[in-house]
Design an enzyme around this catalytic site. Sequence first.
Site, PDB file in Angstrom:
ATOM      1  N   TRP A  97       0.833  -1.204   0.000  1.00 55.00           N
ATOM      2  CA  TRP A  97       0.000   0.000   0.000  1.00 55.00           C
ATOM      3  C   TRP A  97       0.871   1.258   0.000  1.00 55.00           C
ATOM      4  CZ3 TRP A  97      -3.459   1.638   4.740  1.00 55.00           C
ATOM      5  CH2 TRP A  97      -4.339   2.656   4.343  1.00 55.00           C
TER       6      TRP A  97
ATOM      7  N   HIS B 185      13.448  -4.013   4.488  1.00 57.06           N
ATOM      8  CA  HIS B 185      12.931  -4.497   5.777  1.00 57.06           C
ATOM      9  C   HIS B 185      14.042  -4.520   6.838  1.00 57.06           C
ATOM     10  CE1 HIS B 185       9.027  -5.717   4.366  1.00 57.06           C
ATOM     11  NE2 HIS B 185       9.411  -6.783   3.706  1.00 57.06           N
TER      12      HIS B 185
END
Length: 330
Positions: free
Chosen positions: A80, A142
Amino acid sequence: MPQSPSLPKYLQEDDISQECRDLLPSLPREQGWVGTSLHLYQGFWVGPRYLKGALAYQRHFKARDPDILLVTTPKSGTTWLKAILFALLNRTKYSGSGLQRQHPLLSQNPHDLVPFLELKLYLEQDVPDLASLPPPRLFATHLSYQSLPQSLRDSSCKLVYSCRNPKDTFVSLWHFANKLRSKDKGENLLQESLDRFCRGVSLFGPYWDQVLGYHKVSSETPEKMLFLKYEDMKENPCANLRRLAGFLECPFSEEELREGTVDEILRLCSFDNLSGLEANKSGKLVSGEENKSFFRRGEVGDWVNYLSVDMAERIDHVVEEKLHGSGLRL
Ligand code: A3P
């Protein structure tokens, strides 16, 4: 034994560098969520392939001041935010109805438009040519803060961080891992996965270490890092998108606000719109993950449909204990 080339790339765990092969035996090892194993490297858990990408990225990536880096915990709405950041930064290029119809988000998955450094760029090539990309270069990672390449920490590039409440993060991860695992391995059991999550053994986890590390950076250097939560984005997307634009020094003009550009971006990047596009319903990333695996329910609180009261309390208890004194609530 060499693995079958018919396996999707993300499951080809023997496709690693010699450096990685030499390092692995010295690292603590646990059973993997998707692949066979996870290894504890610099305090985070990572599979062998992504370790190869992380090592190359740490060694070779040279940050530039205008760069923008999206950092997330896996399953916290990375897809998103990649879409939102891409649409935000490219909004003048694709304004006007003719151009809107050609918007890259309509035909490409957000992971192809905003690539991960360790999961894609530095996995596919040891030294990808990123120097020719026009500014601002937009990447994702990440990795925990202390494992970012020094040049990223030293430069004045901006970091956008997003996390999500731990129970939804866990449930989303459990579903995602089960979708990606090779069928002959069977599904991860919910209880066993919960045990691992609560011991900190999750992709790029411990979950709380990554969140706490970035929360500290955003408190100390708010001009460098914006700390977002999935739940806040869901609850008040307009205000948070405007906040994001302000942070990235590309605020919406009065004219854009009048013309509804904020709503346009949010509509384009909404779960319903993105998940309904042919490009995301079919097709795969180069690494083999199906595009549709990044879209499941996209809701806050879906954990109630999977976790017993005891399971939920267990996650709450561990996370509360780890976050104690930080001022952060998730
Ligand atoms: P659920 O599994 O709870 O549905 P990531 O992108 O970090 O892998 O996170 C995936 C999670 O974000 C999934 O959550 C997915 O459905 C949700 N998601 C994907 N696109 C979204 C969007 N446009 N808006 C809100 N949530 C989205």
